[in-house]
Design a protein around this motif. Sequence first.
Motif, PDB file in Angstrom:
ATOM      1  N   UNK A 172       0.843  -1.187   0.000  1.00 24.92           N
ATOM      2  CA  UNK A 172       0.000   0.000   0.000  1.00 24.92           C
ATOM      3  C   UNK A 172       0.883   1.243   0.000  1.00 24.92           C
ATOM      4  N   UNK A 173       0.383   2.297  -0.597  1.00 19.13           N
ATOM      5  CA  UNK A 173       1.081   3.571  -0.538  1.00 19.13           C
ATOM      6  C   UNK A 173       1.159   4.009   0.917  1.00 19.13           C
ATOM      7  N   UNK A 174       2.347   4.459   1.389  1.00 18.08           N
ATOM      8  CA  UNK A 174       2.448   4.921   2.782  1.00 18.08           C
ATOM      9  C   UNK A 174       1.424   6.019   3.075  1.00 18.08           C
ATOM     10  N   UNK A 175       0.952   6.045   4.321  1.00 20.26           N
ATOM     11  CA  UNK A 175      -0.081   6.990   4.731  1.00 20.26           C
ATOM     12  C   UNK A 175       0.352   7.665   6.029  1.00 20.26           C
ATOM     13  N   UNK A 176       0.114   8.953   6.105  1.00 17.80           N
ATOM     14  CA  UNK A 176       0.460   9.713   7.302  1.00 17.80           C
ATOM     15  C   UNK A 176      -0.756   9.833   8.212  1.00 17.80           C
ATOM     16  N   UNK A 177      -0.540   9.536   9.498  1.00 22.82           N
ATOM     17  CA  UNK A 177      -1.585   9.671  10.513  1.00 22.82           C
ATOM     18  C   UNK A 177      -0.960  10.290  11.757  1.00 22.82           C
ATOM     19  N   UNK A 178      -1.540  11.376  12.222  1.00 27.42           N
ATOM     20  CA  UNK A 178      -1.072  12.067  13.428  1.00 27.42           C
ATOM     21  C   UNK A 178       0.420  12.388  13.361  1.00 27.42           C
ATOM     22  N   UNK A 179       0.922  12.637  12.170  1.00 28.43           N
ATOM     23  CA  UNK A 179       2.323  12.975  12.008  1.00 28.43           C
ATOM     24  C   UNK A 179       3.257  11.789  11.909  1.00 28.43           C
ATOM     25  N   UNK A 180       2.722  10.573  11.915  1.00 31.61           N
ATOM     26  CA  UNK A 180       3.521   9.358  11.771  1.00 31.61           C
ATOM     27  C   UNK A 180       3.198   8.719  10.421  1.00 31.61           C
ATOM     28  N   UNK A 181       4.186   8.092   9.806  1.00 33.76           N
ATOM     29  CA  UNK A 181       3.947   7.411   8.539  1.00 33.76           C
ATOM     30  C   UNK A 181       3.705   5.931   8.784  1.00 33.76           C
ATOM     31  N   UNK A 182       2.645   5.410   8.175  1.00 29.64           N
ATOM     32  CA  UNK A 182       2.353   3.981   8.232  1.00 29.64           C
ATOM     33  C   UNK A 182       2.745   3.370   6.892  1.00 29.64           C
ATOM     34  N   UNK A 183       3.552   2.305   6.948  1.00 36.12           N
ATOM     35  CA  UNK A 183       4.146   1.737   5.742  1.00 36.12           C
ATOM     36  C   UNK A 183       3.614   0.346   5.389  1.00 36.12           C
ATOM     37  N   UNK A 184       2.511  -0.041   5.974  1.00 37.33           N
ATOM     38  CA  UNK A 184       1.831  -1.303   5.664  1.00 37.33           C
ATOM     39  C   UNK A 184       0.505  -1.283   6.413  1.00 37.33           C
ATOM     40  N   UNK A 185      -0.294  -2.341   6.254  1.00 36.45           N
ATOM     41  CA  UNK A 185      -1.572  -2.421   6.958  1.00 36.45           C
ATOM     42  C   UNK A 185      -1.776  -3.842   7.475  1.00 36.45           C
ATOM     43  N   UNK A 186      -2.015  -3.947   8.773  1.00 35.73           N
ATOM     44  CA  UNK A 186      -2.293  -5.252   9.365  1.00 35.73           C
ATOM     45  C   UNK A 186      -3.686  -5.696   8.921  1.00 35.73           C
TER      46      UNK A 186
END
Length: 111
Positions: free
Chosen positions: A70-84
């Motif tokens: 998945x394309x990385x996504x920013x949440x609350x200033x943190x980057x998420x680089x996958x999805x559980x």
Amino acid sequence: MEYINIDDFSKIEIKIGQIIEAEKLEESNKLLKLRVDFGGDDLRQVLSGIAKWYNAEDIINKKFAFVTNLEPRSMLGYESQAMILASQDENTNIVSVLTPDKDVSPGSKVN
């Protein structure tokens, strides 16, 4: 429900990741920040909205299935680089993360 074909499905990369660090984000009542090992040098930060059902300390060293392309996504200033990957029961709203039933190596592909 919209059906997809096998070519669409083959674009999704699902791998087993082992959580090596986990912490609850103080800025959120639902997000955990995870450090996940996907094998080799592939360590990623993943944010997941599972804090209502899982304590951070209880999932360290456990293995789960993740979508890793998945394309990385920013949440609350943190980057998420996958999805559980998780399932939510429509009657009880309980969330259950998907885990392999045998001991497989981090980075193993789910086919």
